[in-house]
Motif scaffolding. Structure first.
Motif, mmCIF file in Angstrom:
data_model
loop_
_atom_site.group_PDB
_atom_site.id
_atom_site.type_symbol
_atom_site.label_atom_id
_atom_site.label_comp_id
_atom_site.label_asym_id
_atom_site.label_seq_id
_atom_site.Cartn_x
_atom_site.Cartn_y
_atom_site.Cartn_z
ATOM 1 N N GLY A 294 48.427 80.508 24.473
ATOM 2 C CA GLY A 294 49.862 80.680 24.565
ATOM 3 C C GLY A 294 50.552 79.669 25.462
ATOM 4 O O GLY A 294 51.785 79.524 25.403
ATOM 5 N N ASP A 295 49.777 78.975 26.275
ATOM 6 C CA ASP A 295 50.346 77.968 27.173
ATOM 7 C C ASP A 295 50.662 76.674 26.427
ATOM 8 O O ASP A 295 50.362 76.541 25.236
ATOM 9 C CB ASP A 295 49.364 77.674 28.314
ATOM 10 N N SER A 296 51.224 75.726 27.167
ATOM 11 C CA SER A 296 51.587 74.419 26.605
ATOM 12 C C SER A 296 50.920 73.300 27.396
ATOM 13 O O SER A 296 50.603 73.459 28.582
ATOM 14 C CB SER A 296 53.103 74.218 26.639
ATOM 15 N N LEU A 297 50.715 72.188 26.722
ATOM 16 C CA LEU A 297 50.226 70.962 27.349
ATOM 17 C C LEU A 297 50.917 69.790 26.674
ATOM 18 O O LEU A 297 51.281 69.876 25.495
ATOM 19 C CB LEU A 297 48.711 70.808 27.156
ATOM 20 N N ARG A 298 51.041 68.700 27.413
ATOM 21 C CA ARG A 298 51.577 67.485 26.816
ATOM 22 C C ARG A 298 50.599 66.352 27.061
ATOM 23 O O ARG A 298 50.267 66.040 28.205
ATOM 24 C CB ARG A 298 52.935 67.121 27.402
ATOM 25 N N LEU A 299 50.162 65.751 25.975
ATOM 26 C CA LEU A 299 49.272 64.602 26.043
ATOM 27 C C LEU A 299 50.086 63.316 25.924
ATOM 28 O O LEU A 299 51.072 63.265 25.195
ATOM 29 C CB LEU A 299 48.231 64.652 24.928
ATOM 30 N N SER A 300 49.626 62.302 26.630
ATOM 31 C CA SER A 300 50.289 61.009 26.594
ATOM 32 C C SER A 300 49.261 59.923 26.283
ATOM 33 O O SER A 300 48.102 60.030 26.683
ATOM 34 C CB SER A 300 50.956 60.730 27.939
ATOM 35 N N MET B 86 52.128 70.113 22.911
ATOM 36 C CA MET B 86 51.366 71.197 22.270
ATOM 37 C C MET B 86 51.812 72.532 22.860
ATOM 38 O O MET B 86 51.637 72.776 24.058
ATOM 39 C CB MET B 86 49.863 70.992 22.501
ATOM 40 N N ASN B 87 52.408 73.347 22.035
ATOM 41 C CA ASN B 87 52.880 74.666 22.446
ATOM 42 C C ASN B 87 52.071 75.759 21.758
ATOM 43 O O ASN B 87 51.398 75.505 20.756
ATOM 44 C CB ASN B 87 54.365 74.829 22.104
ATOM 45 N N SER B 88 52.161 76.946 22.298
ATOM 46 C CA SER B 88 51.472 78.112 21.723
ATOM 47 C C SER B 88 50.013 77.799 21.431
ATOM 48 O O SER B 88 49.510 78.048 20.326
ATOM 49 C CB SER B 88 52.197 78.563 20.439
ATOM 50 N N LEU B 89 49.349 77.259 22.407
ATOM 51 C CA LEU B 89 47.969 76.830 22.205
ATOM 52 C C LEU B 89 47.052 78.011 21.919
ATOM 53 O O LEU B 89 47.237 79.117 22.442
ATOM 54 C CB LEU B 89 47.476 76.060 23.422
ATOM 55 N N LYS B 90 46.058 77.742 21.079
ATOM 56 C CA LYS B 90 45.080 78.748 20.681
ATOM 57 C C LYS B 90 43.682 78.286 21.076
ATOM 58 O O LYS B 90 43.440 77.093 21.202
ATOM 59 C CB LYS B 90 45.129 78.948 19.164
ATOM 60 N N PRO B 91 42.754 79.206 21.232
ATOM 61 C CA PRO B 91 41.376 78.795 21.559
ATOM 62 C C PRO B 91 40.793 77.799 20.553
ATOM 63 O O PRO B 91 40.026 76.909 20.935
ATOM 64 C CB PRO B 91 40.624 80.125 21.552
ATOM 65 N N GLU B 92 41.193 77.908 19.303
ATOM 66 C CA GLU B 92 40.677 76.983 18.286
ATOM 67 C C GLU B 92 41.256 75.584 18.411
ATOM 68 O O GLU B 92 40.832 74.674 17.696
ATOM 69 C CB GLU B 92 40.931 77.523 16.875
ATOM 70 N N ASP B 93 42.217 75.385 19.314
ATOM 71 C CA ASP B 93 42.720 74.039 19.594
ATOM 72 C C ASP B 93 41.824 73.304 20.589
ATOM 73 O O ASP B 93 42.031 72.121 20.849
ATOM 74 C CB ASP B 93 44.142 74.107 20.158
ATOM 75 N N THR B 94 40.853 73.991 21.141
ATOM 76 C CA THR B 94 39.933 73.378 22.088
ATOM 77 C C THR B 94 39.174 72.233 21.432
ATOM 78 O O THR B 94 38.564 72.403 20.385
ATOM 79 C CB THR B 94 38.941 74.418 22.625
ATOM 80 N N THR C 252 41.013 72.350 26.744
ATOM 81 C CA THR C 252 40.289 73.617 26.636
ATOM 82 C C THR C 252 41.271 74.764 26.744
ATOM 83 O O THR C 252 42.029 74.831 27.716
ATOM 84 C CB THR C 252 39.211 73.747 27.719
ATOM 85 N N VAL C 253 41.259 75.638 25.745
ATOM 86 C CA VAL C 253 42.165 76.781 25.718
ATOM 87 C C VAL C 253 41.321 78.048 25.789
ATOM 88 O O VAL C 253 40.527 78.319 24.896
ATOM 89 C CB VAL C 253 43.033 76.779 24.452
ATOM 90 N N SER C 254 41.525 78.811 26.843
ATOM 91 C CA SER C 254 40.753 80.039 27.003
ATOM 92 C C SER C 254 41.517 81.222 26.431
ATOM 93 O O SER C 254 42.750 81.235 26.426
ATOM 94 C CB SER C 254 40.453 80.285 28.482
#
Length: 127
Positions: free
Chosen positions: A15-21, A83-91, A124-126
């Motif tokens: 559910g968290d967000s990250l931004r990659l550059s 990346m918003n609404s992250l899911k464990p499968e996005d790991t 890594t999305v837990s």
């Protein structure tokens, strides 16, 4: 040789967000397109998103559409992946890619159209 450098990966909760550059090591480097791929151990590298430098047109994998947004700063030769609404499968390890091909957008999901790759950043999305 131009290098692509990714940053912004890390460990977050579902559910968290990250931004990659991703930035090119040479400011004079001009790519016609840039993209993001991801890979988990034992699986092939998977397309995530790509963007045209000239128009900003973007394409997304169905699994991330509506949650991820790719953007570019042509002046800085950088590409971002919000990346918003992250899911464990996005790991996965996320890789930045770039191409100078004029016809790359006919097959933007293929790794073979990209000439330059970054070293990757772990996301890594837990649960």
């Amino acid at each position: 040789q131009v290098q692509l450098v990714e940053s912004g990966g890390g460990l977050v909760q579902a559910g968290d967000s990250l931004r990659l550059s991703c930035a090119a090591s040479e400011r004079t480097f001009t790519a016609s397109g840039m993209g993001w791929f991801r890979q988990v151990p034992g699986k092939e590298r998977e397309f995530v998103a790509a963007i045209r430098r000239s128009s900003g047109s973007a394409i997304y994998a169905p699994s991330v559409k509506g949650r991820f947004t790719i953007s570019r700063d042509s002046a800085k030769n950088t590409v971002l992946l919000q990346m918003n609404s992250l899911k464990p499968e996005d790991t996965a390890v996320y890789y930045c890619a770039a191409t100078r091909s004029v016809s790359w957008f006919s097959a933007p999901t293929r790794t073979s159209v990209y000439d330059y790759w970054g070293q990757g950043t772990q996301v890594t999305v837990s649960s």
